[in-house]
Design a protein around this motif. Sequence first.
Motif: not given
Length: 116
Positions: A6-12, A14-18, A21-26
């Motif tokens: 599986y693809s690596p999960l971004p750091a927490f 970064e996920l919080l920022h997404m 700031q960018d819910p569509a990217a999340l």
Amino acid sequence: MAASTYSPLPAFDELLHMAKQDPAALDRLQQKLNQELIDAQSDNEGRKAIQQTLFRLQSEQLRYKAPLVRLTRAYQLMLSEMSRMQDALELLCKTQKPQQKPCATILPFKQKEKDP
């Protein structure tokens, strides 16, 4: 340990920022990871079960707008799924008891004949 497929999960952070700031990217990341999970299944039953669970989860998420309620409903759904899987595993373990081999036939020793 085997490498993850599986693809690596971004750091927490970064996920919080997404999320802020960018819910569509999340959402795109979540869909990508979900699809990887589905694609990694070797049988159609596994794929179908994951798709059904994801559908139920997404339906619950669309039904409620409050984040705490959405989280609680997702948690309840996951608990329900884990309980269902545990029940299935216990049933499988009970039905797959090792088969007993037939008892061996015990042959009597021949008694030696006495020399006259």
